[in-house]
Each structure stands twice: as structure tokens, then as C-alpha cells.
Design a protein around this motif. Structure first.
Motif, PDB file in Angstrom:
ATOM      1  N   GLN A   1       0.747  -1.396  -0.008  1.00  0.00           N
ATOM      2  CA  GLN A   1      -0.132   0.007   0.037  1.00  0.00           C
ATOM      3  C   GLN A   1       0.767   1.220  -0.014  1.00  0.00           C
ATOM      4  O   GLN A   1       0.601   2.070  -0.683  1.00  0.00           O
TER       5      GLN A   1
ATOM      6  N   TRP B   1       0.729   4.156  -3.079  1.00  0.00           N
ATOM      7  CA  TRP B   1       0.226   5.445  -2.690  1.00  0.00           C
ATOM      8  C   TRP B   1       1.170   6.478  -2.787  1.00  0.00           C
ATOM      9  O   TRP B   1       1.118   7.654  -3.488  1.00  0.00           O
ATOM     10  N   GLU B   2       2.494   5.988  -2.551  1.00  0.00           N
ATOM     11  CA  GLU B   2       3.580   7.097  -2.779  1.00  0.00           C
ATOM     12  C   GLU B   2       3.893   7.166  -4.300  1.00  0.00           C
ATOM     13  O   GLU B   2       4.228   8.316  -4.742  1.00  0.00           O
TER      14      GLU B   2
ATOM     15  N   ARG C   1       1.503   7.179  -6.487  1.00  0.00           N
ATOM     16  CA  ARG C   1       0.470   8.187  -6.914  1.00  0.00           C
ATOM     17  C   ARG C   1       0.889   9.433  -6.682  1.00  0.00           C
ATOM     18  O   ARG C   1       0.703  10.418  -7.644  1.00  0.00           O
TER      19      ARG C   1
ATOM     20  N   TRP D   1       0.689   4.621   4.659  1.00  0.00           N
ATOM     21  CA  TRP D   1      -0.357   4.493   3.418  1.00  0.00           C
ATOM     22  C   TRP D   1      -1.555   5.317   3.682  1.00  0.00           C
ATOM     23  O   TRP D   1      -2.101   5.845   2.529  1.00  0.00           O
TER      24      TRP D   1
ATOM     25  N   ARG E   1      -2.490   8.482   1.385  1.00  0.00           N
ATOM     26  CA  ARG E   1      -3.943   8.203   0.608  1.00  0.00           C
ATOM     27  C   ARG E   1      -4.312   9.650   0.840  1.00  0.00           C
ATOM     28  O   ARG E   1      -5.042  10.315  -0.056  1.00  0.00           O
TER      29      ARG E   1
ATOM     30  N   ASP F   1      -2.940  12.383  -1.343  1.00  0.00           N
ATOM     31  CA  ASP F   1      -3.262  12.099  -2.753  1.00  0.00           C
ATOM     32  C   ASP F   1      -4.788  12.632  -2.998  1.00  0.00           C
ATOM     33  O   ASP F   1      -5.004  13.377  -3.896  1.00  0.00           O
TER      34      ASP F   1
END
Length: 109
Positions: A43, A47-48, A50, A79, A83, A86
Motif C-alpha cells: 500500500q 500511494w507513494e 501516485r 499508506w 492516501r 493524494d
């Protein structure tokens, strides 16, 4: 005949021992931690990647965002913080675009 029967019984006993080891928790997945000790590195990587793509690879900006979110939400995992970053970046990116109201039916573009 007796020898064949003995060999068959020994083979069945070996299979039974193998199956009993699996049912007692000695499977190949028993080494994976469960619950709160589980590491969510997949995870983290997702996410990193993205967030870094949204920040055009700026790792210093990524760490600033994550540290800010960590101060706001101290109990979250990395994570989960990534998120949230993001989501914030996606919200900021969407502000510049004109988004039509959902009640308007558009017949042309």
C-alpha cells in the motif's frame, strides 16, 4: 500383499502428518503477521507512486505533505497518510478546471 499394504499405510500416514501440520497453523502463510503488526508496504508503494506522480517526482514536497498530515492525524499508518495527501492533491487539481453543474443537461460540448 502384506508388503504392499504396509507401504500403502505408511504413505497414508505420511499424508496425514503433512495435513495435520497444515491445519495446526504451520502453513507457508503462518509467517505473515496478522492484525496490527502487519506491514502494508505494498500500500505504501502504491500511494507513494501516485503522490509522486502528482508532485512530478518532488520527494521533498511529498515528505512535507506527509509530515503535515501526520501532525493532523497522529495515529494513521503511512499508506493512510499518503492516501489523504493524494486526495488533497486531487482536490486541488480539480479546482482549476471548469466542472459543469450536475443538474445541467448538456447537448453539445
Amino acid at each position: 500383499m502384506l508388503l504392499t499394504t504396509l507401504l500403502l499405510l505408511m504413505a497414508l500416514g505420511g499424508v496425514a502428518l503433512l495435513l495435520s501440520g497444515v491445519t495446526r497453523g504451520k502453513s507457508r502463510y503462518s509467517a505473515i503477521p496478522q492484525g496490527h503488526a502487519r506491514r502494508d508496504s505494498a500500500q505504501d508503494v502504491f500511494w507513494e507512486a501516485r503522490v509522486l506522480a502528482a508532485l512530478h517526482g518532488n520527494r521533498a514536497a511529498l515528505e512535507r505533505h506527509v509530515l503535515t498530515k501526520q501532525r493532523q492525524h497522529p495515529g494513521l499508518k503511512r499508506w493512510q497518510l499518503l492516501r489523504l495527501v493524494d486526495l488533497d492533491l486531487a482536490k486541488k487539481a480539480g479546482k482549476g478546471r471548469h466542472v459543469p453543474r450536475p443538474a445541467v443537461f448538456r447537448t453539445h460540448f
